[in-house]
Design an enzyme around this catalytic site. Structure first.
Site, PDB file in Angstrom:
ATOM      1  N   GLY A  12       0.782  -1.239   0.000  1.00 41.45           N
ATOM      2  CA  GLY A  12       0.000   0.000   0.000  1.00 41.45           C
ATOM      3  C   GLY A  12       0.809   1.283   0.000  1.00 41.45           C
ATOM      4  O   GLY A  12       0.343   2.312   0.487  1.00 41.45           O
ATOM      5  N   ASN A  14       1.435   3.019  -2.622  1.00 40.11           N
ATOM      6  CA  ASN A  14       0.674   3.940  -3.490  1.00 40.11           C
ATOM      7  C   ASN A  14      -0.533   4.492  -2.754  1.00 40.11           C
ATOM      8  O   ASN A  14      -0.851   5.676  -2.867  1.00 40.11           O
ATOM      9  CB  ASN A  14       0.240   3.237  -4.784  1.00 40.11           C
ATOM     10  CG  ASN A  14       1.371   3.182  -5.794  1.00 40.11           C
ATOM     11  OD1 ASN A  14       1.675   4.176  -6.441  1.00 40.11           O
ATOM     12  ND2 ASN A  14       2.025   2.038  -5.881  1.00 40.11           N
ATOM     13  N   LYS A  65     -16.637 -16.037  -8.492  1.00 42.58           N
ATOM     14  CA  LYS A  65     -16.106 -14.687  -8.714  1.00 42.58           C
ATOM     15  C   LYS A  65     -17.261 -13.694  -8.782  1.00 42.58           C
ATOM     16  O   LYS A  65     -17.160 -12.558  -8.324  1.00 42.58           O
ATOM     17  CB  LYS A  65     -15.305 -14.693 -10.018  1.00 42.58           C
ATOM     18  CG  LYS A  65     -14.719 -13.352 -10.391  1.00 42.58           C
ATOM     19  CD  LYS A  65     -13.639 -13.501 -11.438  1.00 42.58           C
ATOM     20  CE  LYS A  65     -13.120 -12.155 -11.867  1.00 42.58           C
ATOM     21  NZ  LYS A  65     -11.875 -12.221 -12.598  1.00 42.58           N
ATOM     22  N   MET A  90      -4.476  -7.374  -6.712  1.00 45.68           N
ATOM     23  CA  MET A  90      -3.944  -8.499  -7.477  1.00 45.68           C
ATOM     24  C   MET A  90      -5.014  -9.390  -8.136  1.00 45.68           C
ATOM     25  O   MET A  90      -4.738 -10.529  -8.484  1.00 45.68           O
ATOM     26  CB  MET A  90      -3.020  -9.350  -6.589  1.00 45.68           C
ATOM     27  CG  MET A  90      -1.812  -8.577  -6.080  1.00 45.68           C
ATOM     28  SD  MET A  90      -0.918  -7.689  -7.372  1.00 45.68           S
ATOM     29  CE  MET A  90      -0.113  -9.059  -8.196  1.00 45.68           C
ATOM     30  N   ARG A  91      -6.215  -8.853  -8.316  1.00 39.95           N
ATOM     31  CA  ARG A  91      -7.240  -9.652  -8.998  1.00 39.95           C
ATOM     32  C   ARG A  91      -7.724  -8.951 -10.243  1.00 39.95           C
ATOM     33  O   ARG A  91      -7.808  -7.732 -10.270  1.00 39.95           O
ATOM     34  CB  ARG A  91      -8.440  -9.885  -8.086  1.00 39.95           C
ATOM     35  CG  ARG A  91      -8.087 -10.821  -7.016  1.00 39.95           C
ATOM     36  CD  ARG A  91      -9.241 -11.320  -6.220  1.00 39.95           C
ATOM     37  NE  ARG A  91      -8.677 -12.182  -5.225  1.00 39.95           N
ATOM     38  CZ  ARG A  91      -8.413 -13.472  -5.430  1.00 39.95           C
ATOM     39  NH1 ARG A  91      -8.750 -14.042  -6.557  1.00 39.95           N
ATOM     40  NH2 ARG A  91      -7.833 -14.184  -4.488  1.00 39.95           N
ATOM     41  N   ASN A 107      -5.844   2.396 -12.927  1.00 45.51           N
ATOM     42  CA  ASN A 107      -4.892   1.396 -12.437  1.00 45.51           C
ATOM     43  C   ASN A 107      -3.477   1.899 -12.641  1.00 45.51           C
ATOM     44  O   ASN A 107      -3.227   2.695 -13.538  1.00 45.51           O
ATOM     45  CB  ASN A 107      -5.082   0.082 -13.204  1.00 45.51           C
ATOM     46  CG  ASN A 107      -4.145  -1.015 -12.736  1.00 45.51           C
ATOM     47  OD1 ASN A 107      -3.999  -1.254 -11.526  1.00 45.51           O
ATOM     48  ND2 ASN A 107      -3.475  -1.674 -13.663  1.00 45.51           N
ATOM     49  N   HIS A 109       0.390   0.467 -13.416  1.00 49.50           N
ATOM     50  CA  HIS A 109       1.201  -0.685 -13.805  1.00 49.50           C
ATOM     51  C   HIS A 109       2.669  -0.247 -13.754  1.00 49.50           C
ATOM     52  O   HIS A 109       2.986   0.851 -14.207  1.00 49.50           O
ATOM     53  CB  HIS A 109       0.807  -1.137 -15.222  1.00 49.50           C
ATOM     54  CG  HIS A 109       1.584  -2.327 -15.661  1.00 49.50           C
ATOM     55  ND1 HIS A 109       1.317  -3.589 -15.187  1.00 49.50           N
ATOM     56  CD2 HIS A 109       2.657  -2.445 -16.493  1.00 49.50           C
ATOM     57  CE1 HIS A 109       2.189  -4.441 -15.719  1.00 49.50           C
ATOM     58  NE2 HIS A 109       3.007  -3.776 -16.505  1.00 49.50           N
TER      59      HIS A 109
HETATM   60  C1  GRF Z   1       2.957  -1.228  -7.657  1.00 51.98           C
HETATM   61  O1  GRF Z   1       4.242  -1.453  -8.147  1.00 51.98           O
HETATM   62  C2  GRF Z   1       1.956  -1.156  -8.784  1.00 51.98           C
HETATM   63  O2  GRF Z   1       2.499  -0.683  -9.974  1.00 51.98           O
HETATM   64  C3  GRF Z   1       1.521  -2.594  -8.951  1.00 51.98           C
HETATM   65  O3  GRF Z   1       1.522  -3.114  -7.657  1.00 51.98           O
HETATM   66  C4  GRF Z   1       2.454  -2.412  -6.839  1.00 51.98           C
HETATM   67  C5  GRF Z   1       1.736  -1.991  -5.589  1.00 51.98           C
HETATM   68  O4  GRF Z   1       2.598  -1.504  -4.615  1.00 51.98           O
HETATM   69  N1  GRF Z   1       0.243  -2.635  -9.631  1.00 51.98           N
HETATM   70  P1  GRF Z   1       2.039  -0.862  -3.288  1.00 51.98           P
HETATM   71  O5  GRF Z   1       1.128  -1.879  -2.604  1.00 51.98           O
HETATM   72  O6  GRF Z   1       1.281   0.384  -3.649  1.00 51.98           O
HETATM   73  O7  GRF Z   1       3.235  -0.551  -2.450  1.00 51.98           O
END
Ligand code: GRF
Length: 200
Positions: A12, A14, A65, A90-91, A107, A109
């Site tokens: 987390g 981000n 799902k 992650m889903r 999102n 990436h």
């Molecule tokens: C990030 O690198 C993002 O690009 C990917 O998952 C990671 C999440 O990291 N989708 P965090 O949980 O925000 O530290």
């Protein structure tokens, strides 16, 4: 004011960057819910520390799902959520779910799409030997890692970079561009035209 949710599965960092930017008033929207599919996600602690409501949906406790997603959708409706931010969730969401929030799911990436799609974007770029990589913020569409691109940031891979040092640089860039993209979205400065996002 728009109300939004962040979906997480892991650390987390981000989410933390987003929380900070909401607190600062840089993102003028209410972060009213953090959703996780993993009850052990450290991201949930970050949300609790910021006094943001959390909701955990353990995939294994649902028999499909569809039921899993319906439970999440119900919660989002209750909370009057206007848009969704996926930050290390992650889903893969189903087309049915995505179509409930068209051009309203963002999102991040960790590679320059359309290169290095999938779950190991940083490692794959590092091992491939590219000289430039970096994160991409995009709208979520039915095809994974393929929606209209909002912001990308180039990160150089130097000869002395290790996978760890590269990860650090990518995350730093993520924490910058993700809040930026969310701010643009909240201020209605993003228009999707086919594959392109026009920023006004
Ligand atoms: C990030 O690198 C993002 O690009 C990917 O998952 C990671 C999440 O990291 N989708 P965090 O949980 O925000 O530290």
């Amino acid at each position: 004011m728009k109300s939004f949710t962040v979906f997480v599965s892991g650390s987390g960092t981000n989410l933390q960057a987003i929380i900070n930017k909401v607190k600062e008033g840089y993102i003028k929207a209410e972060l009213s819910l953090v959703v996780s599919d993993n009850s052990n996600a450290y991201a949930l602690k970050r949300a609790e520390n910021a006094e943001i409501e959390t909701a955990v949906f353990n995939f294994k406790k649902f028999n499909s799902k569809r039921n899993f997603e319906n439970a999440i959708l119900k919660k989002l409706k209750e909370k009057n959520i206007d848009f969704i931010v996926l930050a290390g969730f992650m889903r893969v969401l189903s087309p049915k779910f995505i179509n409930k929030y068209p051009d309203k799911i963002l999102n991040i990436h960790p590679a320059l799409l359309p290169s290095f799609k999938g779950t190991h974007g940083i490692k794959d770029a590092y091992e491939y030997g590219v000289k430039v990589t970096g994160p991409t913020v995009h709208f979520v569409t039915e095809n994974v890692d393929s929606g209209p691109i909002i912001i990308q940031k180039a990160v150089e891979i130097k000869e002395n970079d290790t996978l760890e040092s590269l990860e650090e640089k990518i995350h730093k860039a993520e924490h910058q561009i993700f809040p930026e993209a969310i701010k643009l979205f909240v201020e209605e400065k993003l228009k999707v035209k086919g594959k392109k996002v026009i920023i006004s």
